[in-house]
Enzyme design. Structure first.
Site, mmCIF file in Angstrom:
data_model
loop_
_atom_site.group_PDB
_atom_site.id
_atom_site.type_symbol
_atom_site.label_atom_id
_atom_site.label_comp_id
_atom_site.label_asym_id
_atom_site.label_seq_id
_atom_site.Cartn_x
_atom_site.Cartn_y
_atom_site.Cartn_z
ATOM 1 N N ILE A 208 37.216 114.563 47.554
ATOM 2 C CA ILE A 208 36.814 115.899 47.998
ATOM 3 C C ILE A 208 37.891 116.336 48.972
ATOM 4 O O ILE A 208 38.062 115.728 50.034
ATOM 5 C CB ILE A 208 35.418 115.892 48.625
ATOM 6 C CG1 ILE A 208 34.378 115.522 47.553
ATOM 7 C CG2 ILE A 208 35.096 117.254 49.239
ATOM 8 C CD1 ILE A 208 32.961 115.389 48.067
ATOM 9 N N TYR B 275 27.731 113.204 53.862
ATOM 10 C CA TYR B 275 29.070 113.518 54.369
ATOM 11 C C TYR B 275 29.287 112.705 55.637
ATOM 12 O O TYR B 275 28.752 113.032 56.697
ATOM 13 C CB TYR B 275 29.162 115.020 54.635
ATOM 14 C CG TYR B 275 30.503 115.544 55.066
ATOM 15 C CD1 TYR B 275 31.657 114.763 55.050
ATOM 16 C CD2 TYR B 275 30.624 116.864 55.496
ATOM 17 C CE1 TYR B 275 32.874 115.271 55.444
ATOM 18 C CE2 TYR B 275 31.840 117.394 55.892
ATOM 19 C CZ TYR B 275 32.964 116.595 55.864
ATOM 20 O OH TYR B 275 34.172 117.111 56.258
ATOM 21 N N LYS C 242 30.561 111.557 50.507
ATOM 22 C CA LYS C 242 31.921 111.931 50.871
ATOM 23 C C LYS C 242 32.271 111.075 52.074
ATOM 24 O O LYS C 242 31.814 111.326 53.189
ATOM 25 C CB LYS C 242 32.008 113.425 51.203
ATOM 26 C CG LYS C 242 33.397 113.877 51.641
ATOM 27 C CD LYS C 242 33.400 115.342 52.053
ATOM 28 C CE LYS C 242 34.782 115.767 52.537
ATOM 29 N NZ LYS C 242 34.790 117.177 53.011
#
EC number: 4.3.3.7
Length: 297
Positions: free
Chosen positions: A213, A144, A172
């Site tokens: 996402i 992330y 992400k």
């Protein structure tokens, strides 16, 4: 679940919603609000769920609360879409211990591990942090990268280095279209690149990425689904028309620190998601009025 099995499941998940955490007036989690919210998300093309991520206000959730959320959502979803659990902190030891605990649950498909915040590690420190998490259990992880919140960025070449680890299966990516393009071009074949920026969902998909996402998919799942369908069919201009239509709504959802705006909109639509835990606060009446007007326009 093995990395390969999770990758195959995520290849069907282009729209993953980062789920909010509903709260009661006393600040406790409102588990009764989850069923309607989750069912409506699945009906509007949410193809995966992030639990206890940033949008869920993870910095103010205890690990015990997160485990309760995981169990509750697993019971509701019952295997219909992949479940991804937020497991990362800026403490490598804590992240390692928590992913071990989450892996034992047996129903979580992957862990979402954020870049260490506040510590400001070097790229080597970032690599070692994620490697320790990835090798701590059989549960695969999604990187992330969100420097806008954590200050430190996982540079593209560090992501490529981490992508060589068997249990690191996706990213992400919350930076630029340049980084998205570079990663999509250079990652291993089965490594999945998602944007974490709703406004870049169109760009990520047209560049060849897996999808988004998303926060906005709480209310714009149908629009994302239609936009991605047009891209898949090669109808880029039709997809761009949808992108132009939804972009002002997306911008409204990030006009105040998220997740305050999406909670404002969801409450207005009848979902009892409640307020936020300090230090985050709800939108002011004026902010809420502007946001709702933009969403309903």
């Amino acid at each position: 679940m093995s990395a390969k099995e999770t990758i195959e499941k995520l290849k069907k998940a282009r729209i993953i919603t980062a789920l909010v955490t509903p709260f009661k007036e006393n600040g406790q989690i409102n588990f009764e609000a989850f069923p309607k919210l989750v069912e409506d998300l699945l009906a509007s093309h949410t193809e995966g769920l992030i639990l206890a991520g940033t949008t869920a206000e993870s910095p103010t959730l205890t690990h015990d609360e997160e485990l309760e959320i995981f169990a509750s959502i697993n019971q509701l979803v019952d295997g219909r879409v992949p479940l991804i659990a937020g497991i990362g902190t800026n403490d490598t030891r804590d992240s390692v211990e928590f992913i071990k605990e989450v892996a034992k649950l047996g129903y979580i498909d992957a862990g979402l591990a954020v870049t260490p915040y506040y510590n400001k590690p070097s790229q080597e420190g970032i690599y070692q942090h994620f490697k320790a998490i990835a090798t701590a259990s059989d549960l695969p992880i999604i990187l992330y990268n969100i420097p806008g919140r954590v200050v430190t960025e996982i540079l593209p070449d560090t992501i490529l280095r981490l992508a060589q680890l068997e249990n690191v299966i996706a990213v992400k990516e919350c930076t630029s279209t340049d980084n998205l393009a570079y990663l999509i071009e250079n990652v291993p074949e089965d490594f999945l690149v998602y944007t974490g920026e709703d406004g870049l969902a169109f760009h990520a998909k047209t560049l060849g990425g897996q999808g988004v996402i998303s926060v906005a998919s709480h209310i714009l799942g149908q629009e994302f689904f239609e936009m991605f369908a047009e891209i898949d069919q090669g109808s880029i201009q039709k997809a761009a028309t949808i992108q132009r239509k939804i972009l002002p709504k997306i911008n409204a959802l990030f006009s105040v620190t998220s997740p305050a705006p999406i909670k404002t909109v969801l409450n207005n639509k009848g979902y009892a998601v409640g307020g936020l835990r300090l230090p985050l606060v709800a939108c002011t009446d004026q902010e809420a009025k502007i946001i709702i007007e933009q969403i309903e326009n």
